[in-house]
Scaffold this active site. Structure first.
Site, PDB file in Angstrom:
ATOM      1  N   SER A 149       3.485  24.892 -19.443  1.00  0.00           N
ATOM      2  CA  SER A 149       4.064  25.597 -20.602  1.00  0.00           C
ATOM      3  C   SER A 149       2.890  26.121 -21.418  1.00  0.00           C
ATOM      4  O   SER A 149       1.748  25.682 -21.242  1.00  0.00           O
ATOM      5  CB  SER A 149       4.850  24.581 -21.435  1.00  0.00           C
ATOM      6  N   TYR A 162       5.535  16.348 -25.608  1.00  0.00           N
ATOM      7  CA  TYR A 162       5.700  17.475 -24.672  1.00  0.00           C
ATOM      8  C   TYR A 162       4.327  18.075 -24.350  1.00  0.00           C
ATOM      9  O   TYR A 162       3.994  18.304 -23.192  1.00  0.00           O
ATOM     10  CB  TYR A 162       6.629  18.511 -25.293  1.00  0.00           C
TER      11      TYR A 162
HETATM   12  N1  LIG Z   1      12.648  27.316 -21.400  1.00  0.00           N
HETATM   13  C1  LIG Z   1      11.460  27.411 -21.969  1.00  0.00           C
HETATM   14  O1  LIG Z   1      11.312  28.026 -23.045  1.00  0.00           O
HETATM   15  C2  LIG Z   1      10.256  26.813 -21.288  1.00  0.00           C
HETATM   16  C3  LIG Z   1       8.976  27.201 -21.730  1.00  0.00           C
HETATM   17  C4  LIG Z   1       7.865  26.666 -21.109  1.00  0.00           C
HETATM   18  C5  LIG Z   1       8.018  25.771 -20.066  1.00  0.00           C
HETATM   19  N2  LIG Z   1       9.267  25.380 -19.669  1.00  0.00           N
HETATM   20  C6  LIG Z   1       9.385  24.429 -18.559  1.00  0.00           C
HETATM   21  O2  LIG Z   1      10.140  25.041 -17.526  1.00  0.00           O
HETATM   22  C7  LIG Z   1      10.687  24.023 -16.674  1.00  0.00           C
HETATM   23  C8  LIG Z   1      12.130  24.354 -16.368  1.00  0.00           C
HETATM   24  O3  LIG Z   1      12.891  24.245 -17.553  1.00  0.00           O
HETATM   25  P1  LIG Z   1      13.993  25.311 -18.002  1.00  0.00           P
HETATM   26  O4  LIG Z   1      13.573  25.813 -19.318  1.00  0.00           O
HETATM   27  O5  LIG Z   1      14.283  26.244 -16.920  1.00  0.00           O
HETATM   28  O6  LIG Z   1      15.232  24.325 -18.296  1.00  0.00           O
HETATM   29  P2  LIG Z   1      16.630  24.109 -17.557  1.00  0.00           P
HETATM   30  O7  LIG Z   1      17.289  23.006 -18.291  1.00  0.00           O
HETATM   31  O8  LIG Z   1      17.386  25.386 -17.460  1.00  0.00           O
HETATM   32  O9  LIG Z   1      16.224  23.594 -16.107  1.00  0.00           O
HETATM   33  C9  LIG Z   1      15.624  22.341 -15.899  1.00  0.00           C
HETATM   34  C10 LIG Z   1      16.270  21.679 -14.691  1.00  0.00           C
HETATM   35  O10 LIG Z   1      15.497  20.510 -14.365  1.00  0.00           O
HETATM   36  C11 LIG Z   1      16.388  19.498 -13.967  1.00  0.00           C
HETATM   37  N3  LIG Z   1      15.782  18.173 -14.108  1.00  0.00           N
HETATM   38  C12 LIG Z   1      15.475  17.514 -15.254  1.00  0.00           C
HETATM   39  N4  LIG Z   1      14.997  16.285 -14.977  1.00  0.00           N
HETATM   40  C13 LIG Z   1      14.990  16.177 -13.628  1.00  0.00           C
HETATM   41  C14 LIG Z   1      14.602  15.152 -12.743  1.00  0.00           C
HETATM   42  N5  LIG Z   1      14.139  13.962 -13.194  1.00  0.00           N
HETATM   43  N6  LIG Z   1      14.692  15.359 -11.413  1.00  0.00           N
HETATM   44  C15 LIG Z   1      15.189  16.543 -10.947  1.00  0.00           C
HETATM   45  N7  LIG Z   1      15.595  17.546 -11.738  1.00  0.00           N
HETATM   46  C16 LIG Z   1      15.499  17.360 -13.061  1.00  0.00           C
HETATM   47  C17 LIG Z   1      17.597  19.691 -14.877  1.00  0.00           C
HETATM   48  O11 LIG Z   1      18.767  19.059 -14.359  1.00  0.00           O
HETATM   49  C18 LIG Z   1      17.700  21.209 -14.967  1.00  0.00           C
HETATM   50  O12 LIG Z   1      18.611  21.732 -14.009  1.00  0.00           O
HETATM   51  C19 LIG Z   1      10.455  22.710 -17.416  1.00  0.00           C
HETATM   52  O13 LIG Z   1       9.340  22.053 -16.840  1.00  0.00           O
HETATM   53  C20 LIG Z   1      10.130  23.138 -18.827  1.00  0.00           C
HETATM   54  O14 LIG Z   1       9.339  22.200 -19.508  1.00  0.00           O
HETATM   55  C21 LIG Z   1      10.391  25.899 -20.247  1.00  0.00           C
END
Ligand SMILES: NC(=O)c1ccc[n+]([C@@H]2O[C@H](COP(=O)([O-])OP(=O)(O)OC[C@H]3O[C@@H](n4cnc5c(N)ncnc54)[C@H](O)[C@@H]3O)[C@@H](O)[C@H]2O)c1
Length: 298
Positions: A149, A162
């Site tokens: 991130s 985080y």
């Molecule tokens: N959305 C943002 O603004 C953003 C920004 C920077 C980084 N991220 C990172 O992107 C990644 C994806 O997140 P997203 O924003 O798409 O969220 P999201 O909630 O849409 O997707 C995350 C998915 O991960 C799954 N998950 C969580 N814990 C798990 C586990 N222990 N085992 C298997 N699956 C698991 C969830 O069920 C979910 O389907 C994360 O690592 C998050 O930290 C997100």
């Protein structure tokens, strides 16, 4: 446009948000996509959507924090289809915030919550790498994408757990890139800013299923929020990841507007580089040589 025909892409957290979008982007370029996620309902729905687009795909239920889940999933998908060519270690959670919108400060955070964030966001990456990369090394090819991130490059107030986990994801990826480059395997680290996803809801689910509210009860967590339409579309991030893997890019930065904030951090570190704490002393050259990461010079 890069072609991923005959490539098997395995994506954790692939049932939603950025992971799902990576699946779409790789799948549209001919890859076979396995999406792995802990949420079975979302996984079924996501496979339906990918298949509906004509993408060749499969699904595995997996908790990234369980080594046994990794071993079973990798052995099953590799015998059902083909060895994994690209591993996207993407599943992650946020540390949450209060219903009133205020952040959870580190001094108020429960040990359970701190450990959960580190377990999913850091140990989950390690277990994925340990389960998949030895096979890539044997085959002499492959690529790993770790989702960190922008909070892995800067640490804003209220992001302590985080950011600790995402800085770890960046550090792990930097060292891993140096370890694997000589073996013909690429490593990229994805550092997005705001992206439309279900992160608030899915993080809340993970908290409820594992540690509950526990001693964080008083925090009154925000447990549901629709994807923020003011942030980037997940598919734009997915498309960028595909381009970056094709080019073997190291850092994948999707939000250039954060550059001044990253520069401020570099400048603060630079300002702190003063004179030796022991006048006249410097570490021997061999320690400096061993500390150099040639991946920074790519
Ligand atoms: N959305 C943002 O603004 C953003 C920004 C920077 C980084 N991220 C990172 O992107 C990644 C994806 O997140 P997203 O924003 O798409 O969220 P999201 O909630 O849409 O997707 C995350 C998915 O991960 C799954 N998950 C969580 N814990 C798990 C586990 N222990 N085992 C298997 N699956 C698991 C969830 O069920 C979910 O389907 C994360 O690592 C998050 O930290 C997100």
């Amino acid at each position: 446009m890069a072609d991923f025909n005959e490539q098997h892409v395995f994506i954790t957290g692939g049932a939603s948000g950025i992971g799902f979008a990576m699946g779409q982007a790789f799948g549209r370029r001919g890859a076979f996509v396995t999406i792995a996620d802990i949420n079975v309902d979302r996984l079924d729905e996501a496979v339906g959507k990918l298949s509906g687009e004509g993408i060749a795909c499969g699904a595995k239920v997996l908790d990234v924090t369980k080594a046994g889940d990794w071993a079973a999933a990798v052995s099953a998908v590799e015998s059902e289809s083909r060895p994994i060519d690209i591993l996207c270690n993407n599943a992650g959670i946020s540390q949450g915030s209060r219903k009133d919108g205020n952040a959870i400060m580190l001094a108020d955070m429960s040990e359970d919550l701190f450990r959960l964030v580190l377990d999913i966001n850091v140990v989950g990456l390690f277990l994925g790498i340990r389960a998949v990369v030895p096979g890539m090394i044997e085959r002499g090819r492959g690529h790993v994408v770790n989702t960190a991130s922008l909070a892995g490059l800067i640490a804003p107030r209220g992001f302590s757990a985080y950011s600790a986990s995402k800085f770890a994801a960046v550090g792990l990826s930097e060292s891993l890139r140096a370890e694997l480059s000589e073996k013909g395997i690429g490593v990229s680290v994805l550092c997005p800013g705001g992206v439309q996803s279900s992160l608030v809801n899915s993080s809340s689910e993970r908290r409820e299923d594992t540690i509950g509210q526990g001693s964080d009860q008083a925090a009154g967590f925000l447990s549901e929020r629709p994807a923020n339409p003011d942030t980037m579309l997940a598919i734009s991030v997915g498309e960028r990841v595909v381009e970056a893997v094709a080019a073997n890019d190291f850092y994948i930065l999707t939000h250039p507007e954060y550059a001044p904030l990253i520069e401020e951090r570099f400048a603060a570190i630079h300002k702190a580089i003063g004179t030796s704490a022991q006048p006249g002393y410097r570490d021997p050259q061999r320690l400096l040589d061993a500390s150099r990461n040639l991946a920074y010079l790519d």
